[in-house]
Motif scaffolding. Sequence first.
Motif, PDB file in Angstrom:
ATOM      1  N   MET A  67       0.902  -1.247   0.168  1.00 25.14           N
ATOM      2  CA  MET A  67      -0.093   0.024  -0.037  1.00 25.14           C
ATOM      3  C   MET A  67       0.781   1.161   0.020  1.00 25.14           C
ATOM      4  SD  MET A  67      -2.933   1.096   2.975  1.00 25.14           S
ATOM      5  CE  MET A  67      -1.689   1.836   4.103  1.00 25.14           C
ATOM      6  N   LYS A  68       0.445   2.070  -0.925  1.00 25.69           N
ATOM      7  CA  LYS A  68       1.325   3.406  -0.923  1.00 25.69           C
ATOM      8  C   LYS A  68       0.759   4.228   0.215  1.00 25.69           C
ATOM      9  CE  LYS A  68       1.912   7.593  -3.906  1.00 25.69           C
ATOM     10  NZ  LYS A  68       1.480   7.932  -5.007  1.00 25.69           N
ATOM     11  N   ILE A  69       1.640   4.998   1.008  1.00 17.45           N
ATOM     12  CA  ILE A  69       1.641   5.699   2.033  1.00 17.45           C
ATOM     13  C   ILE A  69       0.983   7.054   1.566  1.00 17.45           C
ATOM     14  CG2 ILE A  69       2.546   6.800   4.075  1.00 17.45           C
ATOM     15  CD1 ILE A  69       4.213   4.468   4.515  1.00 17.45           C
ATOM     16  N   PRO A  70       0.023   7.586   1.922  1.00 18.37           N
ATOM     17  CA  PRO A  70      -0.555   8.756   1.760  1.00 18.37           C
ATOM     18  C   PRO A  70       0.303  10.094   2.150  1.00 18.37           C
ATOM     19  CG  PRO A  70      -2.180   7.766   3.017  1.00 18.37           C
ATOM     20  CD  PRO A  70      -0.928   6.874   2.875  1.00 18.37           C
ATOM     21  N   LYS A  71       0.076  11.242   1.736  1.00 15.37           N
ATOM     22  CA  LYS A  71       0.887  12.355   2.007  1.00 15.37           C
ATOM     23  C   LYS A  71       0.198  12.905   3.426  1.00 15.37           C
ATOM     24  CE  LYS A  71       1.790  13.672  -2.917  1.00 15.37           C
ATOM     25  NZ  LYS A  71       0.649  13.037  -3.456  1.00 15.37           N
ATOM     26  N   ILE A  72       1.068  12.965   4.350  1.00 15.14           N
ATOM     27  CA  ILE A  72       0.534  13.183   5.548  1.00 15.14           C
ATOM     28  C   ILE A  72       1.206  14.631   6.091  1.00 15.14           C
ATOM     29  CG2 ILE A  72       0.778  12.354   8.153  1.00 15.14           C
ATOM     30  CD1 ILE A  72       1.084   9.603   7.163  1.00 15.14           C
ATOM     31  N   ILE A  73       0.191  15.254   6.509  1.00 13.52           N
ATOM     32  CA  ILE A  73       0.571  16.568   7.164  1.00 13.52           C
ATOM     33  C   ILE A  73       0.224  16.798   8.693  1.00 13.52           C
ATOM     34  CG2 ILE A  73       0.083  19.209   6.982  1.00 13.52           C
ATOM     35  CD1 ILE A  73      -0.806  18.694   4.133  1.00 13.52           C
ATOM     36  N   ILE A  74       1.123  17.359   9.556  1.00 14.76           N
ATOM     37  CA  ILE A  74       1.001  17.410  10.926  1.00 14.76           C
ATOM     38  C   ILE A  74       0.475  18.949  11.326  1.00 14.76           C
ATOM     39  CG2 ILE A  74       1.796  17.190  13.401  1.00 14.76           C
ATOM     40  CD1 ILE A  74       3.390  14.741  12.265  1.00 14.76           C
ATOM     41  N   SER A  75      -0.874  18.949  11.606  1.00 12.88           N
ATOM     42  CA  SER A  75      -1.123  20.450  11.834  1.00 12.88           C
ATOM     43  C   SER A  75      -2.098  20.474  13.108  1.00 12.88           C
ATOM     44  CB  SER A  75      -2.033  20.961  10.560  1.00 12.88           C
ATOM     45  OG  SER A  75      -2.226  22.396  10.770  1.00 12.88           O
ATOM     46  N   PRO A  76      -1.678  20.543  14.119  1.00  8.04           N
ATOM     47  CA  PRO A  76      -2.453  20.544  15.551  1.00  8.04           C
ATOM     48  C   PRO A  76      -3.447  21.789  15.279  1.00  8.04           C
ATOM     49  CG  PRO A  76      -0.374  20.567  16.216  1.00  8.04           C
ATOM     50  CD  PRO A  76      -0.291  20.626  14.476  1.00  8.04           C
ATOM     51  N   ARG A  77      -3.136  22.981  14.745  1.00  3.73           N
ATOM     52  CA  ARG A  77      -4.090  23.717  14.667  1.00  3.73           C
ATOM     53  C   ARG A  77      -5.315  23.484  13.719  1.00  3.73           C
ATOM     54  NH1 ARG A  77      -0.436  29.387  13.956  1.00  3.73           N
ATOM     55  NH2 ARG A  77       0.228  29.420  16.407  1.00  3.73           N
ATOM     56  N   PHE A  78      -5.036  23.080  12.350  1.00  5.83           N
ATOM     57  CA  PHE A  78      -6.164  22.799  11.597  1.00  5.83           C
ATOM     58  C   PHE A  78      -7.009  21.631  12.179  1.00  5.83           C
ATOM     59  CE2 PHE A  78      -7.915  20.516   7.972  1.00  5.83           C
ATOM     60  CZ  PHE A  78      -8.487  21.521   7.201  1.00  5.83           C
ATOM     61  N   THR A  79      -6.417  20.709  12.784  1.00  5.89           N
ATOM     62  CA  THR A  79      -7.299  19.586  13.386  1.00  5.89           C
ATOM     63  C   THR A  79      -8.255  19.969  14.657  1.00  5.89           C
ATOM     64  OG1 THR A  79      -5.585  18.835  14.625  1.00  5.89           O
ATOM     65  CG2 THR A  79      -6.259  17.642  12.619  1.00  5.89           C
ATOM     66  N   LYS A  80      -7.740  20.986  15.244  1.00  6.07           N
ATOM     67  CA  LYS A  80      -8.381  21.666  16.392  1.00  6.07           C
ATOM     68  C   LYS A  80      -9.665  22.570  15.734  1.00  6.07           C
ATOM     69  CE  LYS A  80      -8.303  24.311  20.691  1.00  6.07           C
ATOM     70  NZ  LYS A  80      -7.246  25.009  21.656  1.00  6.07           N
ATOM     71  N   ASN A 115     -14.085  15.544  18.547  1.00 12.93           N
ATOM     72  CA  ASN A 115     -12.516  15.958  18.625  1.00 12.93           C
ATOM     73  C   ASN A 115     -11.991  15.060  17.468  1.00 12.93           C
ATOM     74  OD1 ASN A 115     -10.254  16.697  19.795  1.00 12.93           O
ATOM     75  ND2 ASN A 115     -10.065  14.790  21.019  1.00 12.93           N
ATOM     76  N   VAL A 116     -11.414  15.955  16.535  1.00 12.51           N
ATOM     77  CA  VAL A 116     -10.883  15.165  15.362  1.00 12.51           C
ATOM     78  C   VAL A 116      -9.134  14.969  15.421  1.00 12.51           C
ATOM     79  CG1 VAL A 116     -10.291  15.755  12.873  1.00 12.51           C
ATOM     80  CG2 VAL A 116     -12.280  16.431  13.852  1.00 12.51           C
ATOM     81  N   GLU A 117      -8.927  13.772  15.372  1.00 11.02           N
ATOM     82  CA  GLU A 117      -7.386  13.432  15.515  1.00 11.02           C
ATOM     83  C   GLU A 117      -6.773  13.667  14.275  1.00 11.02           C
ATOM     84  OE1 GLU A 117      -5.651  12.825  18.218  1.00 11.02           O
ATOM     85  OE2 GLU A 117      -7.169  13.174  19.373  1.00 11.02           O
ATOM     86  N   ALA A 118      -7.691  13.274  13.028  1.00  9.18           N
ATOM     87  CA  ALA A 118      -7.139  13.552  11.682  1.00  9.18           C
ATOM     88  C   ALA A 118      -8.423  13.513  10.660  1.00  9.18           C
ATOM     89  CB  ALA A 118      -6.319  12.262  11.465  1.00  9.18           C
ATOM     90  N   ILE A 119      -7.833  14.385   9.779  1.00  9.04           N
ATOM     91  CA  ILE A 119      -8.996  14.344   8.606  1.00  9.04           C
ATOM     92  C   ILE A 119      -8.386  14.167   7.313  1.00  9.04           C
ATOM     93  CG2 ILE A 119      -8.660  16.814   8.428  1.00  9.04           C
ATOM     94  CD1 ILE A 119     -11.700  16.910   7.841  1.00  9.04           C
ATOM     95  N   THR A 120      -9.251  13.527   6.299  1.00  5.98           N
ATOM     96  CA  THR A 120      -8.438  13.242   5.042  1.00  5.98           C
ATOM     97  C   THR A 120      -9.161  14.146   3.934  1.00  5.98           C
ATOM     98  OG1 THR A 120      -8.488  10.835   5.626  1.00  5.98           O
ATOM     99  CG2 THR A 120      -8.459  11.207   3.441  1.00  5.98           C
ATOM    100  N   LEU A 121      -8.457  14.948   3.617  1.00 12.59           N
ATOM    101  CA  LEU A 121      -8.488  15.741   2.253  1.00 12.59           C
ATOM    102  C   LEU A 121      -7.823  15.282   1.341  1.00 12.59           C
ATOM    103  CD1 LEU A 121      -9.014  19.027   4.241  1.00 12.59           C
ATOM    104  CD2 LEU A 121     -10.985  17.596   3.613  1.00 12.59           C
ATOM    105  N   PHE A 122      -8.396  14.471   0.422  1.00 16.20           N
ATOM    106  CA  PHE A 122      -7.643  13.891  -0.633  1.00 16.20           C
ATOM    107  C   PHE A 122      -6.717  14.872  -1.593  1.00 16.20           C
ATOM    108  CE2 PHE A 122      -6.858  12.332  -4.891  1.00 16.20           C
ATOM    109  CZ  PHE A 122      -6.557  10.982  -4.906  1.00 16.20           C
ATOM    110  N   PRO A 123      -5.537  14.678  -1.605  1.00 16.07           N
ATOM    111  CA  PRO A 123      -4.808  13.414  -1.345  1.00 16.07           C
ATOM    112  C   PRO A 123      -3.953  13.639  -0.141  1.00 16.07           C
ATOM    113  CG  PRO A 123      -3.423  14.758  -2.552  1.00 16.07           C
ATOM    114  CD  PRO A 123      -4.583  15.447  -2.375  1.00 16.07           C
ATOM    115  N   PHE A 124      -4.224  14.100   0.928  1.00 15.05           N
ATOM    116  CA  PHE A 124      -3.739  14.529   2.059  1.00 15.05           C
ATOM    117  C   PHE A 124      -4.440  13.862   3.345  1.00 15.05           C
ATOM    118  CE2 PHE A 124      -3.020  18.253  -0.490  1.00 15.05           C
ATOM    119  CZ  PHE A 124      -1.202  17.927  -0.874  1.00 15.05           C
ATOM    120  N   ILE A 125      -3.503  13.570   4.051  1.00 13.47           N
ATOM    121  CA  ILE A 125      -4.155  13.349   5.539  1.00 13.47           C
ATOM    122  C   ILE A 125      -3.600  14.211   6.550  1.00 13.47           C
ATOM    123  CG2 ILE A 125      -4.385  11.598   7.658  1.00 13.47           C
ATOM    124  CD1 ILE A 125      -4.075   9.390   5.370  1.00 13.47           C
TER     125      ILE A 125
END
Length: 114
Positions: free
Chosen positions: A1-14, A21-31
């Motif tokens: 499986m190809k690993i998706p593009k991951i962005i760490i952004s505490p502000r956006f998830t908050k 309480n959102v730990e992660a959100i998928t907005l194609f092609p990013f997580i």
Amino acid sequence: MKIPKIIISPRFTKLMSIFINVEAITLFPFIICREEMSETLLNHESIHIHQQKELFVLFFYVLYVFDWMVGLVKYRNAQKAYYQIRFEQEAYAKMYEEDYLINRKKHSWRDYKV
């Protein structure tokens, strides 16, 4: 499986944590995630990547919002409505199965009802 593009952004998830309480959100092609993800959460979000590709992204979001609105009317509770979205039901049910995406049949989310 190809690993998706991951962005760490505490502000956006908050910011996205309006109803739950959102730990992660998928907005194609990013997580986009609050912090480093567990393998289970990565699997959950990767299931959403596959769902979005199947529905040419736009139709995924249309159906996602439709399911949530139906759930709001049916359950009168935003959090319960979220968990009853067909895409979320599949992702939560299968996120512990490490090889799920290898064997997953297209449009498996159709097996779930709001």
